[in-house]
Write a protein that holds these residues in place. Structure first.
Motif, PDB file in Angstrom:
ATOM      1  N   ASN A   1       1.330  -1.149  -0.087  1.00 27.15           N
ATOM      2  CA  ASN A   1       0.241   0.206   0.345  1.00 27.15           C
ATOM      3  C   ASN A   1       0.310   0.963   0.124  1.00 27.15           C
ATOM      4  OD1 ASN A   1      -0.841  -2.554   1.681  1.00 27.15           O
ATOM      5  ND2 ASN A   1      -2.815  -0.873   1.917  1.00 27.15           N
ATOM      6  N   GLN A   2       1.758   0.507   0.625  1.00 29.86           N
ATOM      7  CA  GLN A   2       3.089   2.415   0.519  1.00 29.86           C
ATOM      8  C   GLN A   2       4.205   2.765  -0.523  1.00 29.86           C
ATOM      9  OE1 GLN A   2       5.001   0.672   4.762  1.00 29.86           O
ATOM     10  NE2 GLN A   2       4.651   2.756   5.052  1.00 29.86           N
ATOM     11  N   VAL A   3       3.665   1.540  -1.354  1.00 30.05           N
ATOM     12  CA  VAL A   3       3.987   1.998  -2.672  1.00 30.05           C
ATOM     13  C   VAL A   3       2.809   2.421  -3.766  1.00 30.05           C
ATOM     14  CG1 VAL A   3       6.364   1.682  -2.344  1.00 30.05           C
ATOM     15  CG2 VAL A   3       4.616  -0.172  -3.286  1.00 30.05           C
TER      16      VAL A   3
ATOM     17  N   GLY B   1       7.048   4.229  14.721  1.00 30.94           N
ATOM     18  CA  GLY B   1       6.370   4.647  13.692  1.00 30.94           C
ATOM     19  C   GLY B   1       6.712   3.961  12.653  1.00 30.94           C
ATOM     20  N   CYS B   2       6.444   5.147  11.312  1.00 27.70           N
ATOM     21  CA  CYS B   2       5.796   4.579   9.831  1.00 27.70           C
ATOM     22  C   CYS B   2       6.987   5.017   8.906  1.00 27.70           C
ATOM     23  CB  CYS B   2       4.542   4.155  10.037  1.00 27.70           C
ATOM     24  SG  CYS B   2       4.111   3.909   8.190  1.00 27.70           S
ATOM     25  N   LEU B   3       7.252   4.866   7.989  1.00 27.48           N
ATOM     26  CA  LEU B   3       7.840   5.664   6.619  1.00 27.48           C
ATOM     27  C   LEU B   3       6.714   6.750   6.024  1.00 27.48           C
ATOM     28  CD1 LEU B   3       9.874   3.296   4.914  1.00 27.48           C
ATOM     29  CD2 LEU B   3      10.704   5.367   6.608  1.00 27.48           C
ATOM     30  N   SER B   4       5.336   6.228   6.203  1.00 32.13           N
ATOM     31  CA  SER B   4       3.931   7.118   5.421  1.00 32.13           C
ATOM     32  C   SER B   4       3.670   8.094   6.993  1.00 32.13           C
ATOM     33  CB  SER B   4       2.934   5.790   5.643  1.00 32.13           C
ATOM     34  OG  SER B   4       3.424   5.449   4.150  1.00 32.13           O
TER      35      SER B   4
ATOM     36  N   GLU C   1       3.566  -7.217  12.862  1.00 27.78           N
ATOM     37  CA  GLU C   1       1.916  -6.733  12.998  1.00 27.78           C
ATOM     38  C   GLU C   1       1.668  -5.175  12.267  1.00 27.78           C
ATOM     39  OE1 GLU C   1       1.857  -7.070  17.382  1.00 27.78           O
ATOM     40  OE2 GLU C   1       0.062  -7.901  16.961  1.00 27.78           O
ATOM     41  N   HIS C   2       3.144  -4.204  12.779  1.00 27.43           N
ATOM     42  CA  HIS C   2       2.510  -3.265  11.662  1.00 27.43           C
ATOM     43  C   HIS C   2       2.350  -3.663  10.257  1.00 27.43           C
ATOM     44  CE1 HIS C   2       3.999   1.079  11.318  1.00 27.43           C
ATOM     45  NE2 HIS C   2       4.472   0.601   9.910  1.00 27.43           N
ATOM     46  N   GLU C   3       3.470  -4.361   8.970  1.00 23.99           N
ATOM     47  CA  GLU C   3       2.889  -4.157   8.249  1.00 23.99           C
ATOM     48  C   GLU C   3       2.047  -4.891   7.827  1.00 23.99           C
ATOM     49  OE1 GLU C   3       5.115  -2.391   6.702  1.00 23.99           O
ATOM     50  OE2 GLU C   3       6.259  -2.376   8.279  1.00 23.99           O
ATOM     51  N   ILE C   4       1.171  -5.227   8.167  1.00 28.02           N
ATOM     52  CA  ILE C   4      -0.358  -6.613   8.230  1.00 28.02           C
ATOM     53  C   ILE C   4      -0.901  -5.951   8.279  1.00 28.02           C
ATOM     54  CG2 ILE C   4      -1.573  -8.787   9.276  1.00 28.02           C
ATOM     55  CD1 ILE C   4       0.881 -10.760   8.743  1.00 28.02           C
ATOM     56  N   ASP C   5      -0.790  -4.652   9.283  1.00 30.44           N
ATOM     57  CA  ASP C   5      -2.243  -4.230   9.972  1.00 30.44           C
ATOM     58  C   ASP C   5      -1.820  -2.640   8.288  1.00 30.44           C
ATOM     59  OD1 ASP C   5      -2.837  -4.839  12.513  1.00 30.44           O
ATOM     60  OD2 ASP C   5      -2.049  -3.240  13.191  1.00 30.44           O
ATOM     61  N   HIS C   6      -1.113  -2.493   7.674  1.00 27.47           N
ATOM     62  CA  HIS C   6      -0.819  -1.360   6.394  1.00 27.47           C
ATOM     63  C   HIS C   6      -1.734  -2.966   5.870  1.00 27.47           C
ATOM     64  CE1 HIS C   6       1.965   1.614   6.610  1.00 27.47           C
ATOM     65  NE2 HIS C   6       2.742   0.406   6.954  1.00 27.47           N
ATOM     66  N   LEU C   7      -1.720  -3.982   5.242  1.00 23.17           N
ATOM     67  CA  LEU C   7      -2.612  -4.561   4.232  1.00 23.17           C
ATOM     68  C   LEU C   7      -4.376  -4.577   4.563  1.00 23.17           C
ATOM     69  CD1 LEU C   7       0.200  -7.159   3.744  1.00 23.17           C
ATOM     70  CD2 LEU C   7       0.201  -5.245   2.812  1.00 23.17           C
TER      71      LEU C   7
ATOM     72  N   GLU D   1      11.712   3.858  12.198  1.00 22.38           N
ATOM     73  CA  GLU D   1      10.679   3.599  11.287  1.00 22.38           C
ATOM     74  C   GLU D   1      10.028   2.329  10.723  1.00 22.38           C
ATOM     75  OE1 GLU D   1      11.260   6.317   8.005  1.00 22.38           O
ATOM     76  OE2 GLU D   1       9.749   7.786   9.319  1.00 22.38           O
ATOM     77  N   ASP D   2       8.834   1.587  10.568  1.00 21.33           N
ATOM     78  CA  ASP D   2       8.613   0.467  10.510  1.00 21.33           C
ATOM     79  C   ASP D   2       8.133   0.840   9.141  1.00 21.33           C
ATOM     80  OD1 ASP D   2       9.950  -0.835  12.483  1.00 21.33           O
ATOM     81  OD2 ASP D   2       7.630  -0.716  13.581  1.00 21.33           O
TER      82      ASP D   2
HETATM   83 NI    NI Z   1       4.703   1.607   8.206  1.00 19.35          NI
END
Ligand code: NI
Length: 162
Positions: free
Chosen positions: A50-52, A88-91, A130-136, A161-162
């Motif tokens: 999602n982030q890209v 944190g998060c890159l986004s 958990e962080h990355e699967i949340d993004h999805l 950052e995650d």
């Molecule tokens: Ni993130």
């Protein structure tokens, strides 16, 4: 190999649910490689598609001194315990926050060759999973803040950052 452009809050794609990958083919392989390039360039330890700008269930994780991890169609199958941790998060550049996360996480996914695997993780890896699967699923760390709305400004040099 290419560095893709990152999507930042409030880009609506960050709030959308990504769809499963039907087949791990060469196109998906290229996207995975580009996601690693993008994550490394940005200095993150994880990145979701999602982030890209791709609504596909793909995430990459690379924690210092651990092998890179590719997750296609990942699912958390078990969460154990609860802890408070800074994230944190890159986004969401420039901010971190204290969030609730599991102590231990079990995840199943496909690897970069489309082969199923399972992983049990603790510490930073569990947090990143958990962080990355949340993004999805369109979920961001700011949804898990211990104190809702309370974000901590961080200087670029300190950012984790995650
Ligand atoms: Ni993130």
């Amino acid at each position: 190999m290419a560095v893709l452009s990152l999507k930042y809050l409030p880009d609506p794609i960050l709030r959308k649910k990504a769809r499963p990958v039907a087949k791990v083919d060469q196109v998906i392989g290229t996207l995975i490689n580009d996601m690693f390039d993008t994550m490394r360039e940005a200095g993150g330890v994880g990145l979701a598609a999602n982030q890209v700008g791709e609504l596909l269930r793909i995430a990459v994780i690379e924690i210092p001194e651990e092998p890179p991890l590719v997750l296609v169609n990942p699912e958390v199958t078990r969460r154990v315990g609860r802890r408070e941790v800074e994230e944190g998060c890159l986004s969401v550049p420039g901010y971190s926050g204290i969030v609730n996360r599991s102590i231990k996480t079990k995840v199943k996914a496909l690897d970069a060759d489309g082969v199923p695997f399972r992983i049990t993780a603790e510490g930073l890896l569990s947090q990143a999973l958990e962080h990355e699967i949340d993004h999805l699923n369109g979920v961001l760390f700011i949804d898990h803040l211990v104190e809702p709305g309370e974000l901590i400004p961080v200087s670029a040099s300190e950012e984790m950052e995650d």
